[in-house]
Design a protein around this motif. Structure first.
Motif, PDB file in Angstrom:
ATOM      1  N   TYR A 149       4.108   8.672 -13.186  1.00 48.05           N
ATOM      2  CA  TYR A 149       4.191   8.069 -14.514  1.00 48.05           C
ATOM      3  C   TYR A 149       4.599   6.597 -14.397  1.00 48.05           C
ATOM      4  N   ALA A 150       5.581   6.313 -13.559  1.00 52.40           N
ATOM      5  CA  ALA A 150       6.020   4.923 -13.383  1.00 52.40           C
ATOM      6  C   ALA A 150       4.872   4.052 -12.895  1.00 52.40           C
ATOM      7  N   ILE A 151       4.109   4.552 -11.947  1.00 50.62           N
ATOM      8  CA  ILE A 151       2.992   3.772 -11.407  1.00 50.62           C
ATOM      9  C   ILE A 151       1.993   3.427 -12.504  1.00 50.62           C
ATOM     10  N   SER A 152       1.799   4.359 -13.426  1.00 52.05           N
ATOM     11  CA  SER A 152       0.850   4.098 -14.515  1.00 52.05           C
ATOM     12  C   SER A 152       1.314   2.969 -15.428  1.00 52.05           C
ATOM     13  N   GLN A 153       2.597   2.630 -15.375  1.00 47.85           N
ATOM     14  CA  GLN A 153       3.154   1.566 -16.210  1.00 47.85           C
ATOM     15  C   GLN A 153       3.254   0.228 -15.474  1.00 47.85           C
ATOM     16  N   LEU A 154       2.913   0.203 -14.207  1.00 47.67           N
ATOM     17  CA  LEU A 154       3.127  -0.992 -13.401  1.00 47.67           C
ATOM     18  C   LEU A 154       1.939  -1.933 -13.446  1.00 47.67           C
ATOM     19  N   ASP A 155       2.261  -3.220 -13.389  1.00 44.04           N
ATOM     20  CA  ASP A 155       1.239  -4.239 -13.221  1.00 44.04           C
ATOM     21  C   ASP A 155       0.579  -4.063 -11.857  1.00 44.04           C
ATOM     22  N   ALA A 156      -0.685  -4.420 -11.761  1.00 42.44           N
ATOM     23  CA  ALA A 156      -1.426  -4.248 -10.512  1.00 42.44           C
ATOM     24  C   ALA A 156      -0.835  -5.052  -9.356  1.00 42.44           C
ATOM     25  N   SER A 157      -0.033  -6.065  -9.667  1.00 45.07           N
ATOM     26  CA  SER A 157       0.553  -6.897  -8.609  1.00 45.07           C
ATOM     27  C   SER A 157       1.706  -6.215  -7.886  1.00 45.07           C
ATOM     28  N   VAL A 158       2.259  -5.149  -8.454  1.00 42.44           N
ATOM     29  CA  VAL A 158       3.404  -4.467  -7.850  1.00 42.44           C
ATOM     30  C   VAL A 158       2.904  -3.527  -6.752  1.00 42.44           C
ATOM     31  N   LYS A 159       3.465  -3.649  -5.567  1.00 44.23           N
ATOM     32  CA  LYS A 159       3.062  -2.847  -4.421  1.00 44.23           C
ATOM     33  C   LYS A 159       3.965  -1.627  -4.255  1.00 44.23           C
ATOM     34  N   LEU A 160       3.510  -0.704  -3.432  1.00 52.34           N
ATOM     35  CA  LEU A 160       4.286   0.499  -3.140  1.00 52.34           C
ATOM     36  C   LEU A 160       4.449   0.655  -1.640  1.00 52.34           C
ATOM     37  N   GLU A 161       5.612   1.177  -1.270  1.00 50.89           N
ATOM     38  CA  GLU A 161       5.874   1.584   0.103  1.00 50.89           C
ATOM     39  C   GLU A 161       6.255   3.055   0.034  1.00 50.89           C
ATOM     40  N   LEU A 162       5.424   3.918   0.581  1.00 54.58           N
ATOM     41  CA  LEU A 162       5.632   5.359   0.470  1.00 54.58           C
ATOM     42  C   LEU A 162       6.380   5.871   1.688  1.00 54.58           C
ATOM     43  N   ASP A 163       7.553   6.421   1.439  1.00 57.35           N
ATOM     44  CA  ASP A 163       8.311   7.073   2.504  1.00 57.35           C
ATOM     45  C   ASP A 163       7.768   8.490   2.636  1.00 57.35           C
ATOM     46  N   LEU A 164       7.056   8.744   3.711  1.00 64.35           N
ATOM     47  CA  LEU A 164       6.334  10.006   3.859  1.00 64.35           C
ATOM     48  C   LEU A 164       7.284  11.193   4.013  1.00 64.35           C
ATOM     49  N   PHE A 165       8.387  11.002   4.716  1.00 67.95           N
ATOM     50  CA  PHE A 165       9.354  12.093   4.864  1.00 67.95           C
ATOM     51  C   PHE A 165       9.949  12.480   3.522  1.00 67.95           C
ATOM     52  N   TRP A 166      10.406  11.490   2.757  1.00 69.27           N
ATOM     53  CA  TRP A 166      11.051  11.799   1.483  1.00 69.27           C
ATOM     54  C   TRP A 166      10.060  12.324   0.454  1.00 69.27           C
ATOM     55  N   ALA A 167       8.810  11.906   0.529  1.00 67.44           N
ATOM     56  CA  ALA A 167       7.795  12.484  -0.361  1.00 67.44           C
ATOM     57  C   ALA A 167       7.609  13.965  -0.059  1.00 67.44           C
ATOM     58  N   LEU A 168       7.628  14.331   1.230  1.00 66.73           N
ATOM     59  CA  LEU A 168       7.535  15.742   1.594  1.00 66.73           C
ATOM     60  C   LEU A 168       8.745  16.514   1.076  1.00 66.73           C
ATOM     61  N   VAL A 169       9.923  15.941   1.218  1.00 66.88           N
ATOM     62  CA  VAL A 169      11.130  16.582   0.684  1.00 66.88           C
ATOM     63  C   VAL A 169      11.012  16.759  -0.835  1.00 66.88           C
ATOM     64  N   GLY A 170      10.309  15.842  -1.488  1.00 68.71           N
ATOM     65  CA  GLY A 170      10.059  15.953  -2.924  1.00 68.71           C
ATOM     66  C   GLY A 170       8.938  16.907  -3.275  1.00 68.71           C
ATOM     67  N   ASP A 171       8.520  17.717  -2.304  1.00 69.29           N
ATOM     68  CA  ASP A 171       7.512  18.773  -2.503  1.00 69.29           C
ATOM     69  C   ASP A 171       6.140  18.225  -2.864  1.00 69.29           C
ATOM     70  N   GLN A 172       5.817  17.051  -2.339  1.00 70.08           N
ATOM     71  CA  GLN A 172       4.516  16.457  -2.598  1.00 70.08           C
ATOM     72  C   GLN A 172       3.521  16.798  -1.486  1.00 70.08           C
ATOM     73  N   ASP A 173       2.250  16.842  -1.859  1.00 69.47           N
ATOM     74  CA  ASP A 173       1.177  16.885  -0.879  1.00 69.47           C
ATOM     75  C   ASP A 173       1.048  15.455  -0.365  1.00 69.47           C
ATOM     76  N   VAL A 174       1.633  15.202   0.777  1.00 67.35           N
ATOM     77  CA  VAL A 174       1.805  13.831   1.250  1.00 67.35           C
ATOM     78  C   VAL A 174       0.461  13.139   1.474  1.00 67.35           C
ATOM     79  N   VAL A 175      -0.494  13.863   2.004  1.00 66.29           N
ATOM     80  CA  VAL A 175      -1.795  13.256   2.288  1.00 66.29           C
ATOM     81  C   VAL A 175      -2.508  12.892   0.991  1.00 66.29           C
TER      82      VAL A 175
END
Length: 273
Positions: free
Chosen positions: A156-182
């Motif tokens: 949801y937050a990403i949908s509110q962001l300007d296109a200029s804002v970048k992301l750095e995805l922590d793959l370990f913590w995304a997995l801990v957050g029960d996400q399909d990391v790939v």
């Protein structure tokens, strides 16, 4: 696929780096690294730049608080530096993208909190542009607890962001957050600048209801490619990734040997250069 450049988050070796900045950077260069990711750089930007130059390294990214009014320290809460102060220090150190590393879980729990996070990121991005810089956000696992409009608070937050804002995805913590990391990596598209290459054994999300307390020293983190995070598949899922940033919250042994092991995995698998 485009091949990201290997980097390392200097927080991984915080104790060693603080004790011997130049010597630590020389050891990273000897491993083969050409990039690092800075932390706590605002008060030591000139010294950091000098040490980086001497070691033949650069820090295209750096972590600094942009989205919180105060910063926790062992001696109590202190005001965070103004964005202009952060960006001036980043420019001095040669950092191009300033990434906020952590926003507390309670601010990710409601629509109003997430709207505020996104608004602050967008505002920081506009200020950064006046310095010729950009901003980004680095996740842990609290961003994946609440659901807003059928999406995680993170999405949801990403949908509110300007296109200029970048992301750095922590793959370990995304997995801990029960996400399909790939799939998450693939879905972030062109705004995914970097990933944190971090492997380990998944634990229950400590920021979810009933998650309980945890300490980073209790995390079972291991060399890249030896545990449960699908690092290779994730890195191959998005050609926009420019930086594969090695990080340990809890290095399992000698920190430089641990970094070298993860670096070797990236290079030998053709996942970074």
């Amino acid at each position: 696929m485009a091949t990201p450049t290997a980097s390392v988050q200097l927080y991984t070796l915080a104790k060693e780096f603080t004790a011997d900045m130049g010597g630590s950077l020389d050891k990273l260069a000897a491993i083969g690294l050409t990039r690092v990711e800075a932390f706590d750089f605002v008060g030591r930007a000139p010294a950091l730049r000098q040490a980086l130059d001497a070691s033949g390294l650069s820090a295209p990214t750096g972590h600094a608080p942009l989205l919180s009014d105060t910063l926790w320290t062992p001696d109590g809460e202190i005001p965070t530096p103004a964005p202009e102060v952060v960006f001036e220090a980043a420019a001095t150190a040669g950092i191009h993208t300033v990434i906020d590393p952590f926003v507390p879980a309670e601010r990710w729990a409601t629509r109003e909190g997430v709207d505020d996070i996104a608004a602050r990121l967008n505002a920081a991005s506009e200020v950064a542009k006046t310095f010729g810089l950009e901003v980004g956000y680095h996740n842990h696992a609290q961003e994946f607890v609440a659901t807003i409009d059928g999406r995680t608070a993170y999405e949801y937050a990403i949908s509110q962001l300007d296109a200029s804002v970048k992301l750095e995805l922590d793959l370990f913590w995304a997995l801990v957050g029960d996400q399909d990391v790939v799939e998450l990596t693939r879905g972030l598209g062109d705004r995914l600048l970097a990933v944190h290459v971090k492997d380990g054994i998944k634990l229950p999300n400590p920021w979810a209801p009933g998650g309980g307390d945890f300490a980073s020293t209790a995390l079972d983190q291991r060399h890249a490619g030896t545990a449960e995070v699908p690092l290779a598949d994730a890195l191959r899922a998005n050609d926009a990734i420019e930086l594969a940033v090695i990080e340990y919250d809890n290095a399992p042994g000698d920190v430089f040997a641990d970094i070298a092991a993860s670096y070797s995995f990236l290079i030998e698998q053709g996942l970074a250069r």
